[in-house]
Write a protein that holds these residues in place. Sequence first.
Motif, PDB file in Angstrom:
ATOM      1  N   ILE A 166       4.966   3.000   1.996  1.00 60.36           N
ATOM      2  CA  ILE A 166       5.357   3.647   0.740  1.00 60.36           C
ATOM      3  C   ILE A 166       5.143   5.146   0.917  1.00 60.36           C
ATOM      4  N   GLU A 167       6.026   5.930   0.345  1.00 59.58           N
ATOM      5  CA  GLU A 167       5.926   7.393   0.411  1.00 59.58           C
ATOM      6  C   GLU A 167       5.632   8.009  -0.950  1.00 59.58           C
ATOM      7  N   GLN A 168       5.568   7.149  -1.975  1.00 62.32           N
ATOM      8  CA  GLN A 168       5.124   7.575  -3.300  1.00 62.32           C
ATOM      9  C   GLN A 168       4.736   6.315  -4.073  1.00 62.32           C
ATOM     10  N   TYR A 169       3.960   6.494  -5.140  1.00 61.64           N
ATOM     11  CA  TYR A 169       3.551   5.357  -5.956  1.00 61.64           C
ATOM     12  C   TYR A 169       4.713   4.893  -6.828  1.00 61.64           C
ATOM     13  N   GLY A 170       4.717   3.597  -7.149  1.00 63.23           N
ATOM     14  CA  GLY A 170       5.780   3.073  -7.995  1.00 63.23           C
ATOM     15  C   GLY A 170       5.914   1.571  -7.847  1.00 63.23           C
ATOM     16  N   GLY A 171       7.114   1.070  -8.127  1.00 65.44           N
ATOM     17  CA  GLY A 171       7.379  -0.360  -8.088  1.00 65.44           C
ATOM     18  C   GLY A 171       7.635  -0.873  -6.683  1.00 65.44           C
ATOM     19  N   PRO A 172       7.973  -2.175  -6.569  1.00 65.07           N
ATOM     20  CA  PRO A 172       8.225  -2.767  -5.250  1.00 65.07           C
ATOM     21  C   PRO A 172       9.324  -2.074  -4.461  1.00 65.07           C
ATOM     22  N   GLU A 173      10.239  -1.420  -5.161  1.00 65.33           N
ATOM     23  CA  GLU A 173      11.339  -0.739  -4.470  1.00 65.33           C
ATOM     24  C   GLU A 173      10.848   0.422  -3.596  1.00 65.33           C
ATOM     25  N   ILE A 195      -4.758  -6.211  -4.236  1.00 68.53           N
ATOM     26  CA  ILE A 195      -5.066  -4.814  -3.930  1.00 68.53           C
ATOM     27  C   ILE A 195      -3.838  -4.093  -3.385  1.00 68.53           C
ATOM     28  N   ASP A 196      -2.942  -4.834  -2.700  1.00 65.95           N
ATOM     29  CA  ASP A 196      -1.761  -4.201  -2.104  1.00 65.95           C
ATOM     30  C   ASP A 196      -0.886  -3.567  -3.178  1.00 65.95           C
ATOM     31  N   TRP A 197      -0.509  -4.372  -4.186  1.00 68.03           N
ATOM     32  CA  TRP A 197       0.380  -3.811  -5.209  1.00 68.03           C
ATOM     33  C   TRP A 197      -0.357  -2.901  -6.196  1.00 68.03           C
ATOM     34  N   GLY A 225      -0.282   2.778  -7.799  1.00 63.40           N
ATOM     35  CA  GLY A 225      -1.088   3.951  -8.127  1.00 63.40           C
ATOM     36  C   GLY A 225      -2.308   3.652  -8.968  1.00 63.40           C
ATOM     37  N   HIS A 226      -2.599   2.369  -9.189  1.00 65.26           N
ATOM     38  CA  HIS A 226      -3.735   2.014 -10.043  1.00 65.26           C
ATOM     39  C   HIS A 226      -5.081   2.381  -9.425  1.00 65.26           C
ATOM     40  N   LEU A 227      -5.138   2.497  -8.083  1.00 69.22           N
ATOM     41  CA  LEU A 227      -6.414   2.745  -7.407  1.00 69.22           C
ATOM     42  C   LEU A 227      -6.471   4.133  -6.767  1.00 69.22           C
ATOM     43  N   LYS A 228      -5.580   5.043  -7.177  1.00 71.44           N
ATOM     44  CA  LYS A 228      -5.523   6.341  -6.495  1.00 71.44           C
ATOM     45  C   LYS A 228      -6.775   7.180  -6.725  1.00 71.44           C
ATOM     46  N   GLU A 229      -7.510   6.912  -7.806  1.00 76.41           N
ATOM     47  CA  GLU A 229      -8.766   7.645  -8.021  1.00 76.41           C
ATOM     48  C   GLU A 229      -9.849   7.144  -7.071  1.00 76.41           C
ATOM     49  N   MET A 230      -9.787   5.854  -6.743  1.00 76.33           N
ATOM     50  CA  MET A 230     -10.797   5.245  -5.876  1.00 76.33           C
ATOM     51  C   MET A 230     -10.449   5.421  -4.396  1.00 76.33           C
ATOM     52  N   LEU A 231      -9.152   5.298  -4.075  1.00 77.06           N
ATOM     53  CA  LEU A 231      -8.694   5.377  -2.692  1.00 77.06           C
ATOM     54  C   LEU A 231      -7.713   6.548  -2.585  1.00 77.06           C
TER      55      LEU A 231
END
Length: 312
Positions: A6-13, A42-44, A49-55
């Motif tokens: 992935i090159e940015q956060y978002g949906g499966p696309e 954890i993958d999705w 972007g749900h874990l961007k503060e942690m990771l």
Amino acid sequence: MKAIIIEQYGGPEQLKEVEVPIPTPEANQVLIEMHATSVNPIDWKVRAGHLKEMLSFEFPIILGWDAAGVVKEVGADVTAFKVGDRVFARPDTTSNGCYAEYIVTEEKYLARIPHNMGFGDAASVPLAGLTAWQCLIDFGQLKSGDKVLIHAGAGGVGTFAIQIAKSVGAHVAATASEKNEALLQSLGVDTFINYKEQDFENVIADYDLVLDSMGGDIQERSYDVLKAGGKLVSIVAPPDEEQAKAHDVTAGFLWLNPNGEQLQELADLMENEQVKPIVGHHFPLTEEGLQEAHQLSESHHAKGKIVINVRP
């Protein structure tokens, strides 16, 4: 090599197939030719972007933290594994994950795949199996005769948790829908609770341990089934400390620590047929395959584990 990034956060696309260099192992690492990986929540959650503060990863990110394959190269300090060994692992949570044809990981995270197991089944084990192990054995100190409630018993962590609990002689209650009752009974569940028709807190009481994989209202209601001095461990949300204190319960949130020695203990249980992986779905290592696999995982309706076949 081929990888899904992935090159940015978002949906499966956002999952895209690209070519990237084969990584080079450092002194304490091995290069694994990947045969299979798997999809975990954890993958999705990272992808969305749900874990961007942690990771705080930098893009591009290769997701996936389950590995099963063959050792192709070993670093200078590696002593316990050699080229050609069939291994599996839960590598460190880095931006270079396992949706790829090759990965490198530290020797300390490796275990040998049981002789009676293929790569697909092996890939389903590390993250979910170790999570279940650390919840029940490390945090819960579960022992023979204890009573444990496992929420979402038909999920990846749930199916392993049921079997690990039974292997130590515990009494196991688990929640699931009616369509998964036969599966859970086959894994040894003593008390099956159909969450669509029954409120679990009205069915059981005086339990030693609850494994919470749901959070929210279910986590809050779980205190009612625990005896004084019992334990609640969550893998989705930190429990409320005041609520735990009011119920005289020890509660905590568990974030998995990769551990090759514990994974080898799980491998031994599988070799002795005390624990078996439950794989419900297979997808190829392609852009479309990973997109479909993520959609299925996010639906919360996957039965058992979702395996990604890297090689035929």
